[in-house]
Enzyme design. Sequence first.
Site, short mmCIF file in Angstrom:
data_model
loop_
_atom_site.label_atom_id
_atom_site.label_comp_id
_atom_site.label_asym_id
_atom_site.label_seq_id
_atom_site.Cartn_x
_atom_site.Cartn_y
_atom_site.Cartn_z
N SER A 124 -11.26 -1.11 -0.59
CA SER A 124 -9.95 -1.08 0.05
C SER A 124 -10.01 -1.50 1.51
O SER A 124 -9.06 -2.06 2.05
CB SER A 124 -9.36 0.34 0.02
OG SER A 124 -8.60 0.58 -1.12
N ASP A 169 0.84 -1.20 0.00
CA ASP A 169 0.00 0.00 0.00
C ASP A 169 0.88 1.25 0.00
O ASP A 169 1.88 1.30 -0.71
CB ASP A 169 -0.94 -0.04 1.21
CG ASP A 169 -2.28 0.61 0.94
OD1 ASP A 169 -2.33 1.85 0.89
OD2 ASP A 169 -3.28 -0.11 0.78
N HIS A 177 -3.46 5.96 3.49
CA HIS A 177 -4.28 4.81 3.08
C HIS A 177 -3.74 3.51 3.69
O HIS A 177 -4.50 2.67 4.19
CB HIS A 177 -4.30 4.74 1.56
CG HIS A 177 -5.28 3.78 0.98
ND1 HIS A 177 -4.96 2.46 0.75
CD2 HIS A 177 -6.56 3.94 0.55
CE1 HIS A 177 -6.00 1.85 0.21
NE2 HIS A 177 -6.99 2.73 0.07
#
Length: 474
Positions: A409, A182, A218
Amino acid sequence: MRSSTSGTGSRANALWGKGGKRANALWGRGGRSSLIATVAALTLIAPLAAVAGGSPAADVGAGTFVSADLLAKAKQNPGTKIHVIIQSSSGAADASAKVSGIGAQLRRRLSLIGAVAADMPAGRLAALAKQPGLTITADAPVKLSGSLSSSTQLWPYASGVSGLWGSTFSPAPQAPTIAVVDSGIQANRADFDGGARVLGNVNLTSLPNNSPGDGRGHGTFVAGIAAGSAAGAAGAAPNARILSIDVMDDSGKAYTSDVIAACDYILANKAAFNIRVANFSLHSSAKNHFYNDPLDRAVEKLWFNGVFVVAAAGNYGSSGGPSGVLYAPGNDPFVLTVGAVDVGTSVYRYDDSVAPWSAWGYTEDGFSKPEVAAPGRYMVGPVPSTATLVTERPDHVVSLGYMELSGTSFAAPVVAGAAAQILARHPSWSPDQVKGALMLTAAPLANAGNAAGVGEIRAARAASTGAPPNANAG
């Protein structure tokens, strides 16, 4: 609608492809090569040397494939630079040798899939295509599969992972390591025991705008959902160790080749770090058949070597009908692809529904995706206060260091954590068996059709399965 699961573990519905029930001939037991041969026989594929409009392209070498979209782009803009991944049937050294002399700049060797990533003038693509034994595709930008909304934090109970947390008097068994591919992780926070459970923060991005740790936010959020341990914000597997592999810059962009390099790193360090699960809350922006796609090939290397791969379905769905699941790695038939569920206002499933933006439908090769769904809407998770996500959407900050986000996600790491919990209790299980247990015990959602796959995961039930079916064999 779904039928019940038979003793062999096959489900008689459209989940398993356009032909209905899965057949041994389709899935077989010979690994990727058997499946490729069958798909090639069942799927009508455009001629390899055709461009998007169907007109003939430059001559190609024997056994060479060039993405039609890439050919069209090169023909229209021959003076531009293109980013490509060149796979060779003879390995990375051969791919490297064949790109030399055409004005290409080699950026990365991808030995895991026998390939290189290079930048080259678009006008030289035709010359490269004349070389034999190559598969040439775009090194496409990778997109994150998260968006922004609000949270209720019912998801650990709705998904069943709370039943696997253990207690003071009956602690949960140690979960294996989860690799999070990520934007990095802010390790030194309570969610990860001050960094004690973060085995590394490996930077593999080729892009320059990348801060140490997690400049985007994220990856920290995803890791928190998978394995957070802060009071009141526990993730699916709070005692799992985490290996962070940073492939994203601070704007959330990445190259496909960097994600492939992450797969290579995971495989090389699998034994040293006890990596049994890898989470990919991202997807490519280039459409390919899975048997040509370099990222699909890379995640399959993980799967066939004992690493359970979880991929987000994507956020390009519509409540009006199927969108298809069109991008790697979520389009790969072997890995487990996860859609997002809105858990409503209770822990019960009567008010659960598929998030309207959660991608679902057939892949380019006729496989129905996702296989399962998990909570992914109105989630709260950790984000560094200096992350670009915070700067872009300060209205979604719920408290210092935490935001409210939605997306496939964040459904994917629920399943990644659940898989780690399952493997803690069944360390001898293969990825195919973990996938089988999760699918076998999933709860169908009313009126969802195939948008949630076979249903919403029930992690505790999956972990208590005695003899799970091999989900990738008939």
